[in-house]
Design a protein around this motif. Structure first.
Motif, PDB file in Angstrom:
ATOM      1  N   TRP A  31       0.549   4.904   2.063  1.00 14.32           N
ATOM      2  CA  TRP A  31      -0.034   3.714   1.457  1.00 14.32           C
ATOM      3  C   TRP A  31      -0.273   3.987  -0.020  1.00 14.32           C
ATOM      4  O   TRP A  31      -0.850   5.006  -0.396  1.00 14.32           O
TER       5      TRP A  31
ATOM      6  N   SER B 284     -11.997   0.097  -0.590  1.00 14.03           N
ATOM      7  CA  SER B 284     -10.783  -0.593  -0.189  1.00 14.03           C
ATOM      8  C   SER B 284     -11.070  -1.429   1.058  1.00 14.03           C
ATOM      9  O   SER B 284     -11.632  -0.910   2.024  1.00 14.03           O
TER      10      SER B 284
ATOM     11  N   GLN C 252      -9.058  -2.216   3.223  1.00 11.42           N
ATOM     12  CA  GLN C 252      -8.283  -1.653   4.328  1.00 11.42           C
ATOM     13  C   GLN C 252      -8.823  -0.296   4.786  1.00 11.42           C
ATOM     14  O   GLN C 252      -8.816   0.012   5.969  1.00 11.42           O
TER      15      GLN C 252
ATOM     16  N   SER D  61      -8.268  -4.296  -3.561  1.00  7.89           N
ATOM     17  CA  SER D  61      -7.721  -5.137  -2.492  1.00  7.89           C
ATOM     18  C   SER D  61      -6.199  -5.036  -2.407  1.00  7.89           C
ATOM     19  O   SER D  61      -5.595  -5.564  -1.473  1.00  7.89           O
TER      20      SER D  61
ATOM     21  N   GLN E 233      -2.377   2.831  -2.752  1.00  8.18           N
ATOM     22  CA  GLN E 233      -3.624   2.098  -2.962  1.00  8.18           C
ATOM     23  C   GLN E 233      -3.884   1.940  -4.451  1.00  8.18           C
ATOM     24  O   GLN E 233      -3.935   2.921  -5.184  1.00  8.18           O
TER      25      GLN E 233
ATOM     26  N   SER F 194       2.320  -0.612   1.664  1.00  9.61           N
ATOM     27  CA  SER F 194       2.854   0.369   2.616  1.00  9.61           C
ATOM     28  C   SER F 194       4.191   0.820   2.061  1.00  9.61           C
ATOM     29  O   SER F 194       5.010  -0.009   1.644  1.00  9.61           O
TER      30      SER F 194
END
Length: 138
Positions: free
Chosen positions: A48, A5, A7, A56, A50, A60
């Motif tokens: 989150w 990820s 993030q 990508s 995911q 939230s």
């Protein structure tokens, strides 16, 4: 399975804990598998969502109850079949969060909650609903 990820970096995911959106989410119909992540703190507020199909993509989210929002939802037969059997204790409503660039704050999308059946790990995003705001004095 492992994903990378942008993030969160490399993540080892137990696929049996994945949340499935059988029809995807509006605008992201090809992304049907997600993992709910949170900070390693007691009672995290922001979570989150995911994507496992597109690393990508991450949303939230927050539990609607934490914001004092009360929803009275009626699911169609098709929606109920999509998330599978369960009782009301198995249902969690999550709200996606977005940054309002003009106001400089984060706002929840209260009109399209995610309806998650924790018993089946299946979910939908239900659009066009309204929440009742409840204030309590504690």
């Amino acid at each position: 399975m492992q994903i990378v990820s942008p993030q969160f970096g490399p993540l080892d995911i137990d696929e049996s804990t994945a949340i499935t959106f059988p029809d995807g989410m509006p605008g992201f119909e090809t992304c049907t598998r997600f993992k709910l992540l949170h900070e390693d703190v007691p009672s995290p507020k922001v979570l989150w969502l995911q994507s496992l199909d597109d690393p990508s993509l991450v949303f939230s989210v927050v539990d609607a109850n934490l914001l004092g929002l009360n929803y009275q939802l009626a699911l169609s037969d098709e929606e109920a079949a999509t998330i599978g059997p369960g009782n009301s204790d198995d249902i969690v409503l999550l709200l996606t969060l977005a940054k309002d660039k003009l106001a400089g704050r984060i706002k929840p999308n209260t009109f399209s909650p995610i309806v998650l059946n924790t018993a089946t790990q299946r979910a939908i995003q239900k659009g066009g609903v309204r929440a009742e705001i409840i204030f309590t004095n504690t």
